[in-house]
Design a protein around this motif. Structure first.
Motif, PDB file in Angstrom:
ATOM      1  N   ARG A   1       0.668  -7.220   1.546  1.00 40.56           N
ATOM      2  CA  ARG A   1       1.198  -7.236   0.174  1.00 40.56           C
ATOM      3  C   ARG A   1       0.087  -7.338  -0.869  1.00 40.56           C
ATOM      4  O   ARG A   1       0.375  -7.323  -2.067  1.00 40.56           O
TER       5      ARG A   1
ATOM      6  N   LEU B   1      -1.600  -9.935  -1.579  1.00 41.51           N
ATOM      7  CA  LEU B   1      -1.173 -11.147  -2.267  1.00 41.51           C
ATOM      8  C   LEU B   1      -2.116 -12.300  -1.947  1.00 41.51           C
ATOM      9  O   LEU B   1      -2.438 -12.537  -0.770  1.00 41.51           O
TER      10      LEU B   1
ATOM     11  N   GLU C   1      -0.212 -10.916  -6.829  1.00 38.89           N
ATOM     12  CA  GLU C   1      -0.526  -9.654  -6.158  1.00 38.89           C
ATOM     13  C   GLU C   1      -1.645  -8.997  -6.965  1.00 38.89           C
ATOM     14  O   GLU C   1      -1.395  -8.151  -7.819  1.00 38.89           O
TER      15      GLU C   1
END
Length: 303
Positions: free
Chosen positions: A73, A75, A89
């Motif tokens: 992701r 992230l 993110e």
């Protein structure tokens, strides 16, 4: 020809360099904004715009970031002391602030250090190796079966979290014995001096003093334990030692001597080396990560 802008995000400073066809340009440095997330992104965008051709002259952006990084992701689950980056993110949010979409990749800083050694450091010929990094904290990275091992929760390679001495320290982790802070604190305790007056690496140049030697030897023994436990768990081709203090000339011979005192070490005899890269490891590793993870390109060694 690929033009990749690589960032190494640090607690105090952020370094960056432009890679053109595999060759790294002269790195630049900015102070890492920590007041709010918008200031952080504004600073990165400003660096991008200052490159030759701006965003239109860049094919990809790579970032080395501390903390637990969910690469799927992109992230930052955590980001070390940079709490403004937690749960962001970063790749997606930076992308939204640029005038053109470009491929991005964000990777944990210790993983980047391992990738830098694979790219053109002391692990070029290895497909299975571990890296132990020592500074004010103790971290690590695992490069196994030809790629970084991240783990199910992006926490693989947290070698500083091993518990080395339950009888003496209960559940204290390796970090409590092996960080450079602990080495300085041990010296300050024995010699009754302020901790802030100690440069830990300098103790390796005073090994002819018995009191200093005893403190350093205890520290080295814990480093050897870290190497031994890593080797017995993973059976890698090599263990690399990173961080500024591991560049001291006496460290590697002392670690090998300590390992040789362990009878079970005869069954392993794994190669132990110092890392080649220090200051540019994050930049090189982030570049390698983008090339391999996004484009599937195994980059040629850079100089």
């Amino acid at each position: 020809m690929k033009r990749v802008l690589s960032f190494e995000i640090g607690t105090l400073f952020t370094r960056y360099a432009l890679f053109v066809d595999g060759k790294m340009g002269i790195p630049g440095t900015i102070a890492t904004p920590t007041d709010d997330i918008d200031s952080f992104y504004d600073a990165l965008v400003h660096v991008v715009e200052r490159q030759d051709g701006g965003i239109d002259g860049i094919d990809g952006i790579a970032m080395s970031v501390p903390g637990f990084i969910d690469t799927e992701r992109q992230l930052a689950i955590t980001a070390g002391a940079l709490r403004i980056l937690y749960k962001h993110e970063i790749g997606k949010e930076l992308q939204e602030r640029l005038k053109r979409k470009v491929p991005m990749w964000m990777e944990n800083d210790a993983n980047c250090a391992a990738m830098a050694e694979k790219l053109n450091g002391n692990a070029v010929t290895f497909n299975d190796f571990a890296l132990i990094t020592i500074d004010t904290g103790v971290g690590g990275a695992l490069f196994l079966d030809g790629k970084i091992r991240r783990g199910k929760d992006w926490r693989a390679g947290e070698l500083g979290m091993m518990v080395p001495n339950y009888e003496k320290g209960k559940f204290l982790t390796l970090q409590n014995y092996l960080s450079t802070i602990m080495l300085a604190e041990r010296y300050a305790q024995v010699f009754d001096v302020p901790v802030g007056s100690i440069v830990p690496a300098s103790l390796f140049r005073r090994l002819d003093e018995p009191g200093v030697f005893a403190i350093v030897q205890e520290w080295i023994d814990y480093l050897a334990i870290a190497v031994f436990n890593t080797v017995t768990a993973l059976d890698p081709e090599c263990v690399l030692l990173g961080g500024g203090i591991c560049r001291e000339q006496a460290v590697l011979p002392m670690v090998n001597e300590s390992l040789n005192r362990m009878p079970p070490w005869n069954d392993f005899r794994t190669t132990v080396r110092k890392c080649r890269h220090t200051s540019n490891a994050g930049l090189l590793g982030a570049y390698y990560a983008l090339m391999t993870e996004v484009w599937g390109i195994n980059p040629v060694p850079t100089k």
